[in-house]
Structures are given as structure tokens and as C-alpha cells.
Scaffold this motif. Structure first.
Motif, mmCIF file in Angstrom:
data_model
loop_
_atom_site.group_PDB
_atom_site.id
_atom_site.type_symbol
_atom_site.label_atom_id
_atom_site.label_comp_id
_atom_site.label_asym_id
_atom_site.label_seq_id
_atom_site.Cartn_x
_atom_site.Cartn_y
_atom_site.Cartn_z
ATOM 1 N N ARG A 1 -5.870 -7.932 3.790
ATOM 2 C CA ARG A 1 -4.984 -6.876 4.297
ATOM 3 C C ARG A 1 -5.759 -5.581 4.526
ATOM 4 N NH1 ARG A 1 0.432 -7.235 6.168
ATOM 5 N NH2 ARG A 1 1.139 -5.084 6.407
ATOM 6 N N MET A 2 -6.690 -5.284 3.634
ATOM 7 C CA MET A 2 -7.539 -4.102 3.840
ATOM 8 C C MET A 2 -8.289 -4.208 5.166
ATOM 9 S SD MET A 2 -9.380 -3.225 0.214
ATOM 10 C CE MET A 2 -8.504 -2.630 -1.218
ATOM 11 N N ALA A 3 -8.853 -5.381 5.429
ATOM 12 C CA ALA A 3 -9.598 -5.589 6.672
ATOM 13 C C ALA A 3 -8.675 -5.441 7.877
ATOM 14 C CB ALA A 3 -10.250 -6.972 6.664
ATOM 15 N N LYS A 4 -7.485 -5.997 7.779
ATOM 16 C CA LYS A 4 -6.520 -5.942 8.879
ATOM 17 C C LYS A 4 -6.128 -4.507 9.209
ATOM 18 C CE LYS A 4 -1.943 -7.664 10.230
ATOM 19 N NZ LYS A 4 -0.759 -8.448 9.816
ATOM 20 N N GLU A 5 -5.998 -3.662 8.170
ATOM 21 C CA GLU A 5 -5.575 -2.275 8.382
ATOM 22 C C GLU A 5 -6.760 -1.313 8.437
ATOM 23 O OE1 GLU A 5 -2.210 -0.839 6.254
ATOM 24 O OE2 GLU A 5 -1.325 -2.825 6.007
ATOM 25 N N PHE B 1 0.873 -1.167 0.000
ATOM 26 C CA PHE B 1 0.000 0.000 0.000
ATOM 27 C C PHE B 1 0.914 1.221 0.000
ATOM 28 C CE2 PHE B 1 -3.508 -2.362 2.590
ATOM 29 C CZ PHE B 1 -3.929 -3.012 1.434
ATOM 30 N N LEU B 2 0.646 2.168 -0.898
ATOM 31 C CA LEU B 2 1.486 3.352 -1.017
ATOM 32 C C LEU B 2 0.627 4.607 -1.026
ATOM 33 C CD1 LEU B 2 2.464 1.042 -3.370
ATOM 34 C CD2 LEU B 2 4.459 2.539 -3.340
ATOM 35 N N ASP B 3 1.248 5.741 -0.631
ATOM 36 C CA ASP B 3 0.534 6.998 -0.778
ATOM 37 C C ASP B 3 0.709 7.499 -2.215
ATOM 38 O OD1 ASP B 3 3.004 8.324 -0.990
ATOM 39 O OD2 ASP B 3 3.024 8.938 1.113
ATOM 40 N N MET B 4 0.072 8.603 -2.526
ATOM 41 C CA MET B 4 0.073 9.090 -3.913
ATOM 42 C C MET B 4 1.425 9.659 -4.337
ATOM 43 S SD MET B 4 -2.942 8.263 -4.858
ATOM 44 C CE MET B 4 -3.888 9.130 -6.096
ATOM 45 N N ASP B 5 2.356 9.796 -3.394
ATOM 46 C CA ASP B 5 3.707 10.248 -3.721
ATOM 47 C C ASP B 5 4.673 9.083 -3.896
ATOM 48 O OD1 ASP B 5 3.084 13.000 -3.643
ATOM 49 O OD2 ASP B 5 3.209 12.978 -1.444
ATOM 50 N N GLY B 6 4.164 7.856 -3.800
ATOM 51 C CA GLY B 6 5.012 6.685 -4.015
ATOM 52 C C GLY B 6 5.740 6.193 -2.790
ATOM 53 N N ASN B 7 5.354 6.674 -1.621
ATOM 54 C CA ASN B 7 5.967 6.195 -0.382
ATOM 55 C C ASN B 7 5.235 4.947 0.104
ATOM 56 O OD1 ASN B 7 7.818 8.496 -0.081
ATOM 57 N ND2 ASN B 7 5.938 9.670 0.280
ATOM 58 N N ILE B 8 5.978 3.913 0.436
ATOM 59 C CA ILE B 8 5.371 2.664 0.899
ATOM 60 C C ILE B 8 4.854 2.844 2.327
ATOM 61 C CG2 ILE B 8 5.846 0.261 1.538
ATOM 62 C CD1 ILE B 8 7.793 0.123 -0.816
ATOM 63 N N LEU B 9 3.576 2.540 2.511
ATOM 64 C CA LEU B 9 2.947 2.640 3.831
ATOM 65 C C LEU B 9 3.005 1.299 4.564
ATOM 66 C CD1 LEU B 9 -0.189 4.674 2.681
ATOM 67 C CD2 LEU B 9 1.921 5.573 3.709
ATOM 68 N N SER B 10 2.793 0.230 3.821
ATOM 69 C CA SER B 10 2.916 -1.118 4.389
ATOM 70 C C SER B 10 3.140 -2.086 3.235
ATOM 71 C CB SER B 10 1.665 -1.505 5.179
ATOM 72 O OG SER B 10 0.532 -1.567 4.329
ATOM 73 N N GLN B 11 3.772 -3.203 3.527
ATOM 74 C CA GLN B 11 4.012 -4.189 2.482
ATOM 75 C C GLN B 11 4.011 -5.592 3.068
ATOM 76 O OE1 GLN B 11 8.482 -2.417 2.211
ATOM 77 N NE2 GLN B 11 7.916 -3.711 0.511
ATOM 78 N N TRP B 12 3.730 -6.555 2.206
ATOM 79 C CA TRP B 12 3.685 -7.958 2.636
ATOM 80 C C TRP B 12 3.881 -8.837 1.414
ATOM 81 C CZ3 TRP B 12 -0.422 -5.021 1.417
ATOM 82 C CH2 TRP B 12 -1.471 -5.574 0.667
ATOM 83 N N ILE C 1 6.634 -0.405 -6.371
ATOM 84 C CA ILE C 1 6.542 1.050 -6.545
ATOM 85 C C ILE C 1 6.188 1.379 -7.994
ATOM 86 C CG2 ILE C 1 7.869 3.209 -6.535
ATOM 87 C CD1 ILE C 1 9.414 2.094 -4.100
ATOM 88 N N GLY C 2 6.838 0.706 -8.932
ATOM 89 C CA GLY C 2 6.525 0.929 -10.344
ATOM 90 C C GLY C 2 5.099 0.528 -10.687
ATOM 91 N N ALA C 3 4.653 -0.587 -10.096
ATOM 92 C CA ALA C 3 3.277 -1.036 -10.338
ATOM 93 C C ALA C 3 2.278 0.001 -9.827
ATOM 94 C CB ALA C 3 3.047 -2.386 -9.651
ATOM 95 N N ALA C 4 2.554 0.555 -8.657
ATOM 96 C CA ALA C 4 1.660 1.584 -8.108
ATOM 97 C C ALA C 4 1.633 2.818 -9.002
ATOM 98 C CB ALA C 4 2.111 1.966 -6.695
ATOM 99 N N SER C 5 2.779 3.121 -9.635
ATOM 100 C CA SER C 5 2.810 4.298 -10.521
ATOM 101 C C SER C 5 1.900 4.102 -11.728
ATOM 102 C CB SER C 5 4.250 4.592 -10.978
ATOM 103 O OG SER C 5 4.672 3.726 -12.013
ATOM 104 N N LEU C 6 1.714 2.846 -12.142
ATOM 105 C CA LEU C 6 0.775 2.548 -13.237
ATOM 106 C C LEU C 6 -0.643 2.952 -12.848
ATOM 107 C CD1 LEU C 6 2.031 -1.044 -14.103
ATOM 108 C CD2 LEU C 6 2.219 0.938 -15.608
ATOM 109 N N ALA C 7 -1.012 2.599 -11.611
ATOM 110 C CA ALA C 7 -2.351 2.940 -11.125
ATOM 111 C C ALA C 7 -2.518 4.458 -11.035
ATOM 112 C CB ALA C 7 -2.597 2.288 -9.762
ATOM 113 N N LEU C 8 -1.454 5.142 -10.610
ATOM 114 C CA LEU C 8 -1.503 6.601 -10.508
ATOM 115 C C LEU C 8 -1.639 7.246 -11.893
ATOM 116 C CD1 LEU C 8 -1.278 9.150 -8.765
ATOM 117 C CD2 LEU C 8 1.211 9.018 -9.047
#
Length: 324
Positions: free
Chosen positions: A53-57, A18-29, A309-316
Motif C-alpha cells: 500500500r505504501m508503494a501504491k500511494e 493511513f491517518l494524519d496526526m489528528d486521527g483523520n483517515i486518509l485511506s483505508q483497505w 483509529i484507536g490503534a493509530a492513537s496508540l502509535a501517536l
């Protein structure tokens, strides 16, 4: 503020963040990649892991802008499908986007894993100050991603960035692609071992690497670079040969594209300056002067996080394109 989901799908492990819109990792698994039953469990397991993971967080779907994923295999970006990802046991076309969007109800974008890692380094890593970047990943194979003027290059049939299949030695080692002398057979983790085994046959001096090979011990690229760093003559000859071919291939890339940075990542890049310095030398020996003076060879900075991080940039990027 909405968040992004990045997925890096591999043959043994699937990494998530899970990352914020600036590409910083908030949590990973991560979870094991279950390739049994022709890979039919992979996508359901991905969806379930995200939901859990959504439910957990304590997140809901509304907290996220979208999902991006990097995957091995041949990717049809427009259709959101993957084909011929043999290390995932996927031998038929997989409608990944359709399945995940149906399960999670979020926009989903998919890309080849090397391209995804390239986007990661471009966004938050060694290429973040540049608009023209080439990423080369030296792992089990050799992958590549080309970013020109801020845009990923796919080519007419998705073959853009196949740096691993640049021919560096005509009539050389047979590659899994069917042709001979590909960079992948010389500079990947398995390629370094190929070169070591081949050179050991002609070597007659004192060498710990030669002794290990002659005694039937298994060696790895890590072994070769470690022994080279500790003065082993054969190991140093092997490293020189590997870097010669890598530098030659990168000079072709540089002469064609003249990017600001050529970034080397993947497991073999952990050899650090031993790899970087020699590869740079052979790059400069073979590069056109204007390219030699302007294109820099660099080591990747994000390690195993580049993919998510690159994958998240695709979504952005997808979200931004929808807002235009």
C-alpha cells in the motif's frame, strides 16, 4: 507531516488505515485474515499489505511515525506479544511486535481489540469530549475498555475492562470462560439468540419470532430487534430481557467508576434507540443516584472505524512519549 498506521486485526478480516496526526483517515483497505497453518501467515500478510500500500500511494517508511494494532486474544503490552487468540488459530505466544518492526522498521504498539476500539471512540468518537469513558462492544462476544483520567486501564493481569464477564444471572447460561451467567451470554449477538430460544420455549401467544424458531429457521440478533420494532410480542420480551441484563451490568460499571460516558458499540448497537432507551432505563433503575444523574449511556459513533483509529492513537501516544 508524518502519518500513522492503524490496524484492526479480526478473525475473518484485517482492516488497515493511513491517518494524519489528528486521527483523520486518509485511506483505508482490508484483507482476509488467513488463519490456516496455526495463523502463521497473519503477520507476514500484514507486513506485505502495508508495504504494497505504501508503494501504491508513493509513500516511504520515513513518511510514518509508527504503527498501532488492535488484536483479539490476551496481549502483553510490554513485550508486544499475543497469547491465546483462538479465533486467529494462535495457540502459542506470538511475538508480533518483533516480527513487524523487523519487517517494516517502524515503532509498533499492540493492544487488545476492545481497548483499541475504546481508544478510537475516546479520541474521535462519542467520548471525545470526556476524560473518563467506558466502551462496551456487543459483537459475537462482549468486550470492554475502560479509560480513567485519559488513561487506559489494564489491571494487574490485563483483565481490566472484562465487562462481558460481569455476572448478571447467577447460575445462568454457561459461558465459554467457564463460569455461568456472564453478560456475554445475554447481550452479545449470540447471547440475544440464546435468550430468544430460551424464552420461546415458555411462550404460547402469537409471534412471528416464535414461528421462525419452531420451524427451525435460523435467527439472529438483527432478526429479534427488527421484529421487536415491528410489534412482535415475544421479540419485545426478548429485547426487554437483554436490555435488563445489559443495564444492570452497566450500572455496576457506573457505580464503580462513575465515567462521564458509557459507550455501546459493536454489531448489536445497530439496533439504535430500541437498545439505548431500554438499557438506559434499567441502568438508571440500578445506578446510585449520583451516578444516575451524571453518567450518560451513548451509542458509538465510529462504527467499524473505531478499531483502526484507536490503534493509530496508540502509535501517536508512543511517539509523544518518546518526545517527552
Amino acid at each position: 507531516m508524518q502519518k500513522l498506521i492503524g490496524i484492526d486485526l479480526g478473525g475473518t478480516t484485517t482492516k488497515f488505515a493511513f491517518l494524519d496526526m489528528d486521527g483523520n483517515i486518509l485511506s483505508q483497505w482490508r484483507i482476509p485474515t488467513d488463519v490456516s497453518d496455526e495463523g502463521s501467515h497473519i503477520v507476514p500478510n500484514i507486513s506485505k499489505s502495508i508495504v504494497d500500500r505504501m508503494a501504491k500511494e508513493d509513500f516511504t517508511v520515513e513518511d510514518f511515525a509508527g504503527i498501532g494494532m488492535g488484536t483479539p486474544g490476551s496481549v502483553d503490552n510490554d513485550a508486544g506479544e499475543v497469547n491465546e487468540a483462538f479465533n486467529l488459530n494462535w495457540r502459542t505466544i506470538q511475538p508480533v511486535r518483533e516480527q513487524i518492526q523487523q519487517e517494516l522498521g517502524l515503532p509498533f504498539v499492540i493492544e487488545n481489540d476492545a481497548n483499541s476500539a475504546a481508544l478510537g471512540e475516546f479520541w474521535k468518537g462519542a467520548g471525545s469530549e470526556a476524560d473518563n469513558v467506558v466502551f462496551v462492544t456487543l459483537g459475537t462476544g462482549v468486550g470492554g475498555g475502560v479509560i480513567a483520567d485519559g488513561h487506559l486501564i489494564h489491571g494487574v493481569n490485563g483483565g481490566g475492562g472484562e465487562i462481558g464477564h460481569i455476572t448478571v444471572k447467577p447460575n445462568g447460561f454457561l459461558c465459554t470462560c467457564g463460569k455461568r451467567g456472564c453478560l456475554e451470554r445475554y447481550a452479545s449477538a449470540t447471547g440475544v439468540v440464546n435468550v430468544a430460544l430460551d424464552m420461546a420455549n415458555q411462550f404460547h401467544g402469537n409471534s412471528q419470532l416464535k414461528d421462525q424458531i419452531d420451524n427451525g429457521q435460523s435467527i439472529s440478533s438483527k432478526t429479534v430487534f427488527f421484529l421487536a420494532d415491528h410489534g412482535d410480542i415475544l421479540a419485545n420480551q426478548v429485547v426487554n430481557e437483554v436490555c435488563k441484563y445489559l443495564g444492570l451490568a452497566l450500572s455496576h460499571v457506573g457505580n464503580t467508576l462513575n465515567p462521564e460516558n458509557i459507550i455501546i458499540g459493536g454489531g448489536v448497537s445497530n439496533a439504535g434507540n430500541t437498545l439505548l432507551q431500554l438499557t438506559t432505563k434499567y441502568f438508571q433503575d440500578n445506578a446510585f443516584p449520583a451516578v444516575r444523574d451524571s453518567t450518560k449511556i451513548k451509542l458509538a459513533q465510529l462504527g467499524n472505524d473505531a478499531g483502526v483509529i484507536g490503534a493509530a492513537s496508540l502509535a501517536l501516544q508512543f511517539k509523544n512519549s518518546m518526545n517527552v
